[in-house]
Design a protein around this motif. Sequence first.
Motif, short mmCIF file in Angstrom:
data_model
loop_
_atom_site.label_atom_id
_atom_site.label_comp_id
_atom_site.label_asym_id
_atom_site.label_seq_id
_atom_site.Cartn_x
_atom_site.Cartn_y
_atom_site.Cartn_z
N UNK A 12 34.70 38.09 50.94
CA UNK A 12 33.70 37.08 51.29
C UNK A 12 33.78 36.75 52.77
N UNK A 13 34.95 36.57 53.28
CA UNK A 13 35.11 36.28 54.72
C UNK A 13 34.61 37.45 55.57
N UNK A 14 34.88 38.66 55.12
CA UNK A 14 34.38 39.84 55.83
C UNK A 14 32.87 39.90 55.83
N UNK A 15 32.24 39.53 54.72
CA UNK A 15 30.77 39.50 54.65
C UNK A 15 30.22 38.51 55.68
N UNK A 16 30.79 37.32 55.73
CA UNK A 16 30.33 36.30 56.69
C UNK A 16 30.49 36.82 58.11
N UNK A 17 31.62 37.39 58.40
CA UNK A 17 31.89 37.90 59.75
C UNK A 17 30.94 39.05 60.09
N UNK A 18 30.75 40.00 59.17
CA UNK A 18 29.96 41.20 59.45
C UNK A 18 28.47 40.94 59.52
N UNK A 19 27.98 39.93 58.81
CA UNK A 19 26.54 39.67 58.78
C UNK A 19 26.11 38.57 59.72
N UNK A 20 27.06 37.82 60.26
CA UNK A 20 26.72 36.76 61.19
C UNK A 20 26.13 35.53 60.54
N UNK A 21 26.36 35.34 59.25
CA UNK A 21 25.81 34.16 58.57
C UNK A 21 26.75 32.96 58.68
N UNK A 22 27.65 33.01 59.63
CA UNK A 22 28.64 31.94 59.76
C UNK A 22 28.02 30.59 60.12
N UNK A 23 26.73 30.58 60.51
CA UNK A 23 26.08 29.30 60.81
C UNK A 23 25.70 28.56 59.54
N UNK A 24 25.76 29.22 58.40
CA UNK A 24 25.46 28.59 57.11
C UNK A 24 26.75 28.11 56.46
N UNK A 25 26.71 26.94 55.81
CA UNK A 25 27.86 26.58 54.97
C UNK A 25 27.91 27.58 53.81
N UNK A 26 29.07 28.08 53.49
CA UNK A 26 29.21 29.07 52.43
C UNK A 26 30.04 28.52 51.28
N UNK A 27 29.62 28.83 50.08
CA UNK A 27 30.32 28.45 48.86
C UNK A 27 30.61 29.74 48.10
N UNK A 28 31.81 29.84 47.55
CA UNK A 28 32.20 31.06 46.83
C UNK A 28 32.48 30.75 45.38
N UNK A 29 31.85 31.47 44.49
CA UNK A 29 32.01 31.31 43.05
C UNK A 29 32.61 32.60 42.50
N UNK A 30 33.90 32.60 42.29
CA UNK A 30 34.58 33.81 41.82
C UNK A 30 34.16 34.23 40.42
N UNK A 31 33.65 33.31 39.63
CA UNK A 31 33.27 33.63 38.25
C UNK A 31 31.90 34.28 38.16
N UNK A 32 31.02 34.02 39.13
CA UNK A 32 29.65 34.53 39.06
C UNK A 32 28.75 33.69 38.18
N UNK A 33 29.28 32.62 37.60
CA UNK A 33 28.48 31.78 36.70
C UNK A 33 27.27 31.16 37.40
N UNK A 34 27.42 30.79 38.66
CA UNK A 34 26.31 30.18 39.38
C UNK A 34 25.15 31.16 39.50
N UNK A 35 25.42 32.42 39.80
CA UNK A 35 24.35 33.41 39.88
C UNK A 35 23.67 33.58 38.54
N UNK A 36 24.44 33.58 37.47
CA UNK A 36 23.85 33.68 36.13
C UNK A 36 22.95 32.48 35.88
N UNK A 37 23.44 31.29 36.18
CA UNK A 37 22.65 30.07 35.98
C UNK A 37 21.36 30.08 36.79
N UNK A 38 21.40 30.67 37.98
CA UNK A 38 20.22 30.73 38.84
C UNK A 38 19.33 31.94 38.54
N UNK A 39 19.79 32.84 37.70
CA UNK A 39 19.01 34.03 37.38
C UNK A 39 18.99 35.06 38.50
N UNK A 40 20.03 35.08 39.33
CA UNK A 40 20.12 36.05 40.42
C UNK A 40 20.76 37.32 39.87
#
Length: 73
Positions: A12-40
């Motif tokens: 996750x830290x590598x993704x933020x560093x490599x994509x330059x999205x560090x200006x966004x607050x980031x939240x990490x959900x190791x379970x993936x439940x949030x994506x399921x709840x959002x239908x992503x």
Amino acid sequence: MGLGARSDLDAARGFVRDTGVSSLPMVWDRTGETWVDLGVATQPAAVLFDRDGTELGRWSGVDEDEVLAELRR
């Protein structure tokens, strides 16, 4: 806010560093439940909510210009 799921923290830290999205607050959900709840189901994806939690837009294969245009409305 960005939401990462099903990644270890180092990936996750590598993704933020490599994509330059560090200006966004980031939240990490190791379970993936949030994506399921959002239908992503694919990456990249974006879901835009207003401050009351009402969904305003949804994108798969995110077009940054389209998302920014929606934010300006």
